[in-house]
Design an enzyme around this catalytic site. Structure first.
Site, PDB file in Angstrom:
ATOM      1  CB  CYS A   1      -0.946   0.000   1.188  1.00  0.00           C
ATOM      2  SG  CYS A   1      -1.900  -1.515   1.314  1.00  0.00           S
TER       3      CYS A   1
ATOM      4  CG  HIS B   1      -3.209   3.074   2.268  1.00  0.00           C
ATOM      5  ND1 HIS B   1      -3.771   2.745   1.046  1.00  0.00           N
ATOM      6  CD2 HIS B   1      -3.312   1.965   3.056  1.00  0.00           C
ATOM      7  CE1 HIS B   1      -4.189   1.493   1.097  1.00  0.00           C
ATOM      8  NE2 HIS B   1      -3.928   1.005   2.300  1.00  0.00           N
TER       9      HIS B   1
ATOM     10  CG  ASN C   1      -7.091  -0.958   1.553  1.00  0.00           C
ATOM     11  OD1 ASN C   1      -6.295  -0.808   0.641  1.00  0.00           O
ATOM     12  ND2 ASN C   1      -6.722  -1.173   2.809  1.00  0.00           N
TER      13      ASN C   1
HETATM   14  O1  UT7 Z   1      -4.141  -1.576   3.446  1.00  0.00           O
HETATM   15  C1  UT7 Z   1      -3.157  -1.663   4.408  1.00  0.00           C
HETATM   16  C2  UT7 Z   1      -3.337  -2.741   5.356  1.00  0.00           C
HETATM   17  N1  UT7 Z   1      -4.620  -2.846   5.966  1.00  0.00           N
HETATM   18  C3  UT7 Z   1      -5.125  -1.965   6.840  1.00  0.00           C
HETATM   19  O2  UT7 Z   1      -4.592  -0.907   7.065  1.00  0.00           O
HETATM   20  C4  UT7 Z   1      -6.348  -2.392   7.586  1.00  0.00           C
HETATM   21  C5  UT7 Z   1      -6.206  -2.076   9.057  1.00  0.00           C
HETATM   22  N2  UT7 Z   1      -7.216  -2.679   9.887  1.00  0.00           N
HETATM   23  C6  UT7 Z   1      -8.528  -2.406   9.808  1.00  0.00           C
HETATM   24  O3  UT7 Z   1      -8.944  -1.636   8.976  1.00  0.00           O
HETATM   25  C7  UT7 Z   1      -9.436  -3.018  10.834  1.00  0.00           C
HETATM   26  O4  UT7 Z   1      -8.676  -3.781  11.747  1.00  0.00           O
HETATM   27  C8  UT7 Z   1     -10.574  -3.901  10.242  1.00  0.00           C
HETATM   28  C9  UT7 Z   1     -11.609  -3.012   9.577  1.00  0.00           C
HETATM   29  C10 UT7 Z   1      -9.998  -4.880   9.228  1.00  0.00           C
HETATM   30  C11 UT7 Z   1     -11.269  -4.674  11.341  1.00  0.00           C
HETATM   31  O5  UT7 Z   1     -11.781  -3.768  12.317  1.00  0.00           O
HETATM   32  P1  UT7 Z   1     -11.451  -3.972  13.884  1.00  0.00           P
HETATM   33  O6  UT7 Z   1     -12.186  -2.916  14.597  1.00  0.00           O
HETATM   34  O7  UT7 Z   1      -9.958  -3.988  14.031  1.00  0.00           O
HETATM   35  O8  UT7 Z   1     -12.098  -5.357  14.171  1.00  0.00           O
HETATM   36  P2  UT7 Z   1     -11.419  -6.676  14.791  1.00  0.00           P
HETATM   37  O9  UT7 Z   1     -10.643  -7.397  13.767  1.00  0.00           O
HETATM   38  O10 UT7 Z   1     -10.726  -6.321  16.064  1.00  0.00           O
HETATM   39  O11 UT7 Z   1     -12.706  -7.548  15.154  1.00  0.00           O
HETATM   40  C12 UT7 Z   1     -13.672  -7.079  16.105  1.00  0.00           C
HETATM   41  C13 UT7 Z   1     -14.791  -8.103  16.181  1.00  0.00           C
HETATM   42  C14 UT7 Z   1     -14.286  -9.519  16.412  1.00  0.00           C
HETATM   43  O12 UT7 Z   1     -15.258 -10.177  17.238  1.00  0.00           O
HETATM   44  P3  UT7 Z   1     -15.021 -10.322  18.827  1.00  0.00           P
HETATM   45  O13 UT7 Z   1     -13.724 -11.084  18.960  1.00  0.00           O
HETATM   46  O14 UT7 Z   1     -14.935  -8.931  19.349  1.00  0.00           O
HETATM   47  O15 UT7 Z   1     -16.229 -11.071  19.267  1.00  0.00           O
HETATM   48  C15 UT7 Z   1     -14.296 -10.138  15.032  1.00  0.00           C
HETATM   49  O16 UT7 Z   1     -14.486 -11.528  15.073  1.00  0.00           O
HETATM   50  O17 UT7 Z   1     -15.505  -8.137  14.944  1.00  0.00           O
HETATM   51  C16 UT7 Z   1     -15.497  -9.476  14.408  1.00  0.00           C
HETATM   52  N3  UT7 Z   1     -15.380  -9.366  12.961  1.00  0.00           N
HETATM   53  C17 UT7 Z   1     -16.433  -9.156  12.158  1.00  0.00           C
HETATM   54  N4  UT7 Z   1     -17.738  -9.024  12.418  1.00  0.00           N
HETATM   55  C18 UT7 Z   1     -18.555  -8.780  11.373  1.00  0.00           C
HETATM   56  C19 UT7 Z   1     -14.257  -9.402  12.203  1.00  0.00           C
HETATM   57  N5  UT7 Z   1     -14.570  -9.212  10.919  1.00  0.00           N
HETATM   58  C20 UT7 Z   1     -15.898  -9.068  10.854  1.00  0.00           C
HETATM   59  C21 UT7 Z   1     -16.800  -8.816   9.814  1.00  0.00           C
HETATM   60  N6  UT7 Z   1     -18.130  -8.675  10.127  1.00  0.00           N
HETATM   61  N7  UT7 Z   1     -16.407  -8.696   8.538  1.00  0.00           N
END
Ligand code: UT7
Length: 328
Positions: free
Chosen positions: A117, A253, A284
């Protein structure tokens, strides 16, 4: 300051290609266990572009490059280098950059860059030095991705976030300095947060592992970006001889709208600074996100020619790069 041994470099033109097909969160939720509300709340994304089969990566990159050349008023024959950033192209031997150069109708040298990225900002940094060093009068820098080719559509950690598209800048000699020094670096010890798994070698040894797909520890990258990128942004401004408060436009980004908001808060940017938010509509697009977001701001009149913009790329590797540019 103009120095005969180091001509000034500036961004002269911007181009973009967005896939025909716009995909809603509800459509993605037919593939994964998620909701429109969760995706919007956690990432800001409302729609993204997913390319059809005929929208090949070289087609998208060449279209973006042609628009950038036309807006710069530069003929492809004047290019001294074609740099294409990508992490999703499936043909790394017959390189994407040579395919794009051929599509543009030039025999210019052509080089692939992969800093995921951050790749587009790496390309701008290299282009600046090529122009200032006298190696090239004009350099095409493109970022092009078909992230959908390397995503497992059933993986709810990645399929809602990544998308396709291409963007391009023409960098060239200029009367005034319009492209600041790049501030860049990497932290490979943390790279396991974003990988292709299995990698191609593992997959060739054991096809039963399934095709290589992006595997992301989203929270780790989020934290790294939110904490480590504001000082990089400040360093890029300092290198350009300005304060963060002097910028008119921020183009980070387009990873996640919440990462953008964390960076805005950390930098203490006033509301008067225009901040790119293309992730909301385009998702993204990895290395393509910064030129695509810049193109949208200019096309919609939210940013104008002459505005001072800070570009900030970050992602897999982990790698980052930032610079200040005057918008063409
Ligand atoms: O492009 C360069 C590289 N990438 C990035 O810069 C991306 C950086 N990261 C992010 O944008 C975020 O971490 C995400 C948008 C990918 C995820 O958001 P988050 O707030 O970090 O969520 P998380 O992974 O910590 O998950 C929170 C909860 C989890 O459940 P529990 O453990 O709290 O019960 C996940 O299992 O959300 C759950 N979860 C989902 N729920 C519904 C994870 N993915 C999903 C989903 N839909 N798609």
């Amino acid at each position: 300051m103009t120095d005969a041994s180091h001509p000034n470099a500036a961004v002269l033109g911007v181009g973009a290609y967005r896939p025909r097909r716009t995909v809603s969160n509800d459509e993605v939720c037919a593939l994964i266990d998620s909701t429109d509300e969760w995706i919007q709340t956690r990432s800001g994304i409302v729609t993204r572009g997913w390319a059809d089969d005929d929208e090949t990566i070289e087609l998208m990159a060449t279209a973006a490059a042609n628009e950038a050349l036309a807006s710069a008023g530069i003929d492809a024959g004047s290019l001294g280098m074609v740099l294409v950033a990508s992490c999703s192209d499936g043909q790394p031997v017959w390189t994407l950059s040579t395919r794009v150069a051929a599509g543009l109708g030039t025999l210019a040298p052509a080089l692939e860059i992969n800093a995921t990225c951050a790749g587009f900002c790496y390309g701008l940094g290299i282009a600046r030095d090529l122009v200032r060093g006298g190696t090239a009068d004009y350099v095409l820098v493109a970022g092009a991705e078909r992230m959908t080719d390397i995503i497992d559509m059933a993986d709810r950690g990645t399929s809602f976030i990544f998308a396709d598209g291409a963007g391009a800048f023409v960098v060239g000699r200029s009367e005034h300095e319009g492209l600041g020094p790049v501030v860049w670096g990497s932290d490979g010890d943390r790279g396991e947060a974003l990988t292709l798994a299995p990698d191609w070698t593992e997959y060739r040894k054991d096809p039963g592992l399934g095709p290589p797909s992006v595997s992301m520890q989203g929270r780790r990258i989020f934290k790294w970006a939110a904490e480590q990128m504001p000082p990089v942004a400040e360093a890029a401004c300092k290198a350009a001889g300005i304060a963060v408060g002097d910028i008119d436009v921020l183009v980070p980004h387009q990873a996640n709208q919440r990462i953008t908001e964390a960076i805005i808060r950390a930098l203490g940017l006033p509301d008067s600074v225009v901040v790119a938010d293309d992730v909301i509509r385009s998702g993204n697009t990895s290395s393509a996100s910064i030129p695509l977001a810049t193109h949208r701001l200019l096309a919609e009149g939210r940013a104008r020619s002459g505005d001072v913009a800070l570009l900030l790329g970050f992602g897999g590797g982990l790698a980052y790069a930032a610079q200040v540019v005057t918008l063409p």
